[in-house]
Design a protein around this motif. Structure first.
Motif, mmCIF file in Angstrom:
data_model
loop_
_atom_site.group_PDB
_atom_site.id
_atom_site.type_symbol
_atom_site.label_atom_id
_atom_site.label_comp_id
_atom_site.label_asym_id
_atom_site.label_seq_id
_atom_site.Cartn_x
_atom_site.Cartn_y
_atom_site.Cartn_z
ATOM 1 N N MET A 20 0.985 -1.559 0.390
ATOM 2 C CA MET A 20 0.014 0.115 0.027
ATOM 3 C C MET A 20 1.185 1.592 0.233
ATOM 4 S SD MET A 20 -3.155 -1.182 2.520
ATOM 5 C CE MET A 20 -3.904 0.043 2.024
ATOM 6 N N TYR A 21 2.410 0.683 -0.486
ATOM 7 C CA TYR A 21 3.215 2.067 -0.423
ATOM 8 C C TYR A 21 2.246 2.804 -1.480
ATOM 9 C CZ TYR A 21 7.410 5.249 -0.595
ATOM 10 O OH TYR A 21 7.776 5.973 -1.226
ATOM 11 N N PRO A 22 2.741 4.439 -1.012
ATOM 12 C CA PRO A 22 3.132 5.177 -0.475
ATOM 13 C C PRO A 22 1.977 5.653 0.714
ATOM 14 C CG PRO A 22 2.341 6.868 -2.138
ATOM 15 C CD PRO A 22 1.914 5.478 -2.353
ATOM 16 N N LEU A 23 0.954 4.581 0.326
ATOM 17 C CA LEU A 23 0.430 5.269 1.335
ATOM 18 C C LEU A 23 0.982 5.186 3.309
ATOM 19 C CD1 LEU A 23 -1.846 5.088 -1.131
ATOM 20 C CD2 LEU A 23 -3.993 4.708 0.688
ATOM 21 N N THR A 24 1.488 4.036 3.532
ATOM 22 C CA THR A 24 1.393 3.754 4.739
ATOM 23 C C THR A 24 3.571 3.728 5.076
ATOM 24 O OG1 THR A 24 3.108 1.298 3.268
ATOM 25 C CG2 THR A 24 0.118 1.225 4.807
ATOM 26 N N GLU A 25 4.161 4.844 4.276
ATOM 27 C CA GLU A 25 4.698 5.807 4.336
ATOM 28 C C GLU A 25 5.192 6.124 6.116
ATOM 29 O OE1 GLU A 25 8.214 8.791 2.000
ATOM 30 O OE2 GLU A 25 5.819 9.247 1.772
ATOM 31 N N GLU A 26 3.680 6.441 6.197
ATOM 32 C CA GLU A 26 4.505 7.370 7.782
ATOM 33 C C GLU A 26 3.691 6.631 8.591
ATOM 34 O OE1 GLU A 26 4.219 11.380 7.512
ATOM 35 O OE2 GLU A 26 5.995 11.458 6.099
ATOM 36 N N ILE A 27 2.068 6.663 8.062
ATOM 37 C CA ILE A 27 1.344 5.357 8.684
ATOM 38 C C ILE A 27 1.575 4.164 8.828
ATOM 39 C CG2 ILE A 27 -1.691 5.632 9.250
ATOM 40 C CD1 ILE A 27 -1.504 8.729 8.408
ATOM 41 N N PRO A 28 1.113 3.903 10.173
ATOM 42 C CA PRO A 28 1.267 2.119 10.151
ATOM 43 C C PRO A 28 -0.633 1.700 9.231
ATOM 44 C CG PRO A 28 1.351 2.833 12.456
ATOM 45 C CD PRO A 28 1.079 4.388 10.621
ATOM 46 N N LYS A 29 -0.676 0.777 8.741
ATOM 47 C CA LYS A 29 -1.514 0.200 7.635
ATOM 48 C C LYS A 29 -2.913 -0.102 7.982
ATOM 49 C CE LYS A 29 -1.969 -4.401 6.296
ATOM 50 N NZ LYS A 29 -1.714 -5.422 5.272
ATOM 51 N N TYR A 30 -2.875 -0.058 9.838
ATOM 52 C CA TYR A 30 -3.844 -0.205 10.362
ATOM 53 C C TYR A 30 -4.265 1.288 11.075
ATOM 54 C CZ TYR A 30 -1.569 -5.104 9.987
ATOM 55 O OH TYR A 30 -0.899 -5.688 9.433
ATOM 56 N N LEU A 31 -4.446 1.861 10.669
ATOM 57 C CA LEU A 31 -4.670 3.283 11.221
ATOM 58 C C LEU A 31 -4.954 3.983 9.679
ATOM 59 C CD1 LEU A 31 -2.298 4.131 14.296
ATOM 60 C CD2 LEU A 31 -4.057 3.776 14.658
ATOM 61 N N LEU A 32 -4.392 3.340 8.780
ATOM 62 C CA LEU A 32 -5.181 4.192 7.789
ATOM 63 C C LEU A 32 -6.619 4.632 7.858
ATOM 64 C CD1 LEU A 32 -3.547 2.223 5.159
ATOM 65 C CD2 LEU A 32 -2.260 5.163 5.244
#
Length: 434
Positions: A20-32
């Motif tokens: 799921m990069y770049p969405l998870t570059e700074e946020i853990p997937k489970y907090l998206l």
């Protein structure tokens, strides 16, 4: 309801979200944010509604971001409701089955394992539990039917992360799993042992069923993990291992194990009631209702679109309107249209003569005049200047978008900056390091 006394629950939340990069570059997937709610809140709501009181969350300290588990633990502490949550931290490179083995001493009953990226309705949980009890199963697996629309096929062609997804699952007449293989684990051919077809002559081979990553295990199967420490993955190795065990003719029918397997079974299963207990592996198939893993950008956009309709039991946290959800602190100019199936978050400002269609907009965003946003996800603290058009895109937090930009089919990482009149089509964009 005292369901928590019968089953313990484990949420697996240790993945890095690399697909799921770049969405998870700074946020853990489970907090998206999914429909403006962190992804982990859907599992917590599911368990609380089902009457559970305790849950174990397995997570990791990420190699790249040591704050991953810290952020998750901090957030869960704020929103866990009536649940008592225990965190277990494991090494970042550990497999899912190995993670279970690590905490086996804390598992005293039959237990459920739920992927932290799964959103599923409550009635599936109860249906699985009923099947597990009635069949005295070793494992019960939730499977969902994969209905692929033409537009989904095109989206998957663009998304390399989904190109190798899928499962081959063989089911006997009683929904017993007799073959379990992931497409990603296969070469060019699928080999089926003749003994399987001889023992189960009426097997139906499915390529339209997908493992939802929700399992119920009997407690005794943990002995297998202790005896065979080479098993690392639940889906890729552990469940196929259990499926193969049940192929022993008498054992599969619940009779006395044949002599050549009795010692194997007794060595692996010190906590089983009796050697004659069945080793059944069963499938509970999703018929109607919502069941979606959020493990690729494509599935992330699908989940946001579905949950923004307000037609599911999981609802956005914003104030419900006639056909959308708008936070009471949002400021929207009278000449701006926010259409059906949209969400607008806290303290977001939208200027005049703009339009929002089938999109999620996060908190504290500033959107100028004459902006068009369609089928897109805008996360928190995004600034969009006047005259910009955004379609079929995901814009991460703290992005600045200049005037008269055109963004279509792109995934934009956090803190990226678009200059005025920039054009982006089907791109993955991340901020350059200083």
């Amino acid at each position: 309801m005292a369901q928590q006394q019968e089953f313990q629950v484990i949420i697996l939340a240790g993945g890095t979200g690399s697909r799921m990069y770049p969405l998870t570059e700074e946020i853990p997937k489970y907090l998206l944010p999914v429909a403006n709610r962190p992804l982990i809140t859907y599992q917590l709501e599911l368990l609380e509604k089902a009457g559970f009181q305790d849950v174990i969350i397995i997570t990791t300290e990420s190699n790249n971001n040591s704050k991953t588990s810290m952020d998750l633990r901090r957030y869960v502490a704020e929103v866990k409701g009536k649940l008592t949550v225990t965190f277990e931290i494991v090494e970042p490179d550990i497999g899912t089955a190995q993670a279970l083995a690590k905490i086996r001493r804390k598992l005293r009953h039959d237990f459920m394992v739920i992927s932290g990226d799964l959103i599923v309705e409550e009635h599936f949980l109860h249906g699985m539990a009923d099947m597990h009890r009635s069949r005295d199963a070793a494992v019960t697996v939730l499977l969902r039917k994969e209905v692929i629309a033409p537009e989904t096929v095109q989206a998957k062609k663009k998304d390399d992360a989904t190109s190798n997804e899928g499962d081959f699952i063989g089911l006997f007449e009683d929904d017993r799993i007799v073959l379990f293989a992931a497409v990603a684990d296969l070469d060019d051919t699928l080999d089926v042992n003749k003994s399987v077809l001889k023992r189960y002559p009426n097997v139906t081979l499915h390529s339209d069923l997908v493992d939802a990553h929700f399992y119920i295990f009997s407690r005794w199967v943990l002995d297998c993990l202790e005896k065979y420490d080479g098993i690392t993955s639940i889906k890729g190795e552990f469940i196929p291992f259990l499926v193969k065990l049940q192929k022993r003719k008498k054992l599969a029918r619940g009779g006395n194990p044949p002599s050549n397997t009795s010692s194997l079974v007794s060595k692996m299963t010190s906590t089983r009631k009796h050697e004659s207990d069945s080793l059944g592996c069963f499938a509970y198939i999703v018929d109607e209702g919502y069941c979606q893993r959020v493990n690729t950008i494509h599935s992330y956009m699908q989940a946001n679109a579905k949950l923004s309709t307000g037609k599911l039991k999981y609802l956005p946290w914003e104030h419900p309107g006639k056909n959308n959800f708008i936070h009471e602190t949002a400021q929207i100019e009278p000449q701006t249209a926010v259409g059906p199936e949209c969400i607008v978050g806290q303290s977001t400002i939208i200027g005049s003569k703009s339009s929002v269609k089938k999109s999620c907009i996060g908190k504290h965003c500033k959107i100028g005049d004459n902006v068009k946003i369609t089928n897109s996800i805008i996360m928190d603290y995004v600034t969009i200047e006047k005259g910009t058009n955004i379609n079929q895109s995901v814009i991460c937090h703290n992005v600045d978008i200049g005037e008269a930009c055109s963004i279509t089919g792109s995934h934009v990482g956090p803190s990226y900056t678009f200059n005025a009149k920039a054009i982006s089509k089907n791109e993955q964009l991340v901020r350059e390091e200083d």
